[in-house]
Design an enzyme around this catalytic site. Structure first.
Site, PDB file in Angstrom:
ATOM      1  N   TYR A  43      38.220  41.529  41.934  1.00 15.36           N
ATOM      2  CA  TYR A  43      39.338  42.361  41.182  1.00 15.36           C
ATOM      3  C   TYR A  43      38.708  43.988  41.156  1.00 15.36           C
ATOM      4  CZ  TYR A  43      40.770  37.765  39.111  1.00 15.36           C
ATOM      5  OH  TYR A  43      41.153  36.550  38.846  1.00 15.36           O
ATOM      6  N   HIS A 103      35.191  31.510  43.562  1.00 13.42           N
ATOM      7  CA  HIS A 103      36.261  32.159  43.564  1.00 13.42           C
ATOM      8  C   HIS A 103      37.194  31.027  44.446  1.00 13.42           C
ATOM      9  CE1 HIS A 103      38.825  35.675  42.671  1.00 13.42           C
ATOM     10  NE2 HIS A 103      39.392  34.609  42.284  1.00 13.42           N
TER      11      HIS A 103
END
Length: 270
Positions: A43, A103
């Protein structure tokens, strides 16, 4: 924060641009009452999330902080995973996170090469819990055979248009959390007639109904993204919305299906 205290509603922090906004957004969310913040290496906002936490009046011990590494192409090699984990902590400005996720189970991911680094981080106290994200039941089985740390959570997209019945049942059977990202389907779930009908019945917003439906499932939490104080307050108020059996059945009867995050590297597309 003790493991049993995972807040059922948290703040998701993904955005395509303006990463710096998350310093103020996180501080505002904590001021509103959120105590669960979720971010990720990819991110590119961990530093701002950490600064928002530092700016707030909330004690670190009263906050559940989660992050993720091992995106499908970040870091590029499994041997770099320990350094990637340390990088997450450095950017967040903390000694440990409450939950560290893999992730994606694709690209650079290999369960035998990557998961031992997560076990090592758990043993070293760099993360209090280990999680996985975007896995299938088969990949969860494979990972659980290698992981020495207990599997605490599995994070996937979930909302009324993607109810994830199999993965919810898996979480309940194996006693870990399913953490729902995009619990509003990036807005797609809010225009569904069944959701709007339930919202009108309870004098609530469709977003609150969607969040209440997601968290009505045992072992399920949700991390909606919000950037305004008003939306944060509305989302948090979903904790007070109690759906009855009729409401649940109506939303469960929705037959439309929509996946918002549908990357080619997602294991459901293999």
């Amino acid at each position: 924060m003790p493991v049993d205290d995972l807040p059922r509603l948290g703040l998701g922090t993904y955005s395509d641009d303006d990463r710096e906004q998350w310093r103020e957004n996180v501080r505002t969310a904590l001021d509103v009452g959120f105590r669960h913040v979720d971010t990720a290496q990819v991110y590119e906002n961990e530093r701002y999330v950490g600064e928002g936490i530092a700016d707030s009046d909330v004690d670190r011990d009263d906050l559940w902080l989660s992050t993720k590494t091992v995106h499908h192409d970040v870091p590029p090699e499994p041997e770099q995973v320990p350094a990637a984990i340390d990088g997450c902590l450095d950017r967040l400005g903390v000694d440990a996170v409450d939950l560290l996720y893999v992730h994606w189970p694709s690209g650079v991911y290999d369960h035998e090469d990557v998961l031992p680094a997560f076990d090592a981080a758990y043993e070293a106290g760099k993360t209090r819990n280990v999680g996985l994200s975007n896995f299938t039941p088969e990949l969860l089985d494979e990972a659980r055979e290698v992981l020495e740390a207990p599997l605490f959570a599995h994070q996937v997209e979930m909302h009324p248009l993607l109810p994830q019945e199999e993965l919810v049942a898996y979480a309940q059977e194996h006693d870990h959390w399913l953490v729902a990202y995009s619990p509003l389907g990036k807005g797609a779930a809010l225009d569904v007639p069944a959701v709007r009908e339930v919202a009108e019945k309870h004098d609530a917003t469709p977003a609150q109904v969607s969040l209440a439906w997601v968290t009505s499932h045992d072992n399920v939490a949700a991390i909606p993204k919000a950037s305004s104080r008003e939306h944060m307050e509305q989302n948090l108020a979903a904790r007070e919305l109690e759906l009855d059996d009729e409401d649940i059945e109506l939303i469960d009867s929705i037959d439309e299906r929509h996946r918002e995050i549908d990357a080619d590297h997602g294991p459901w597309n293999w």
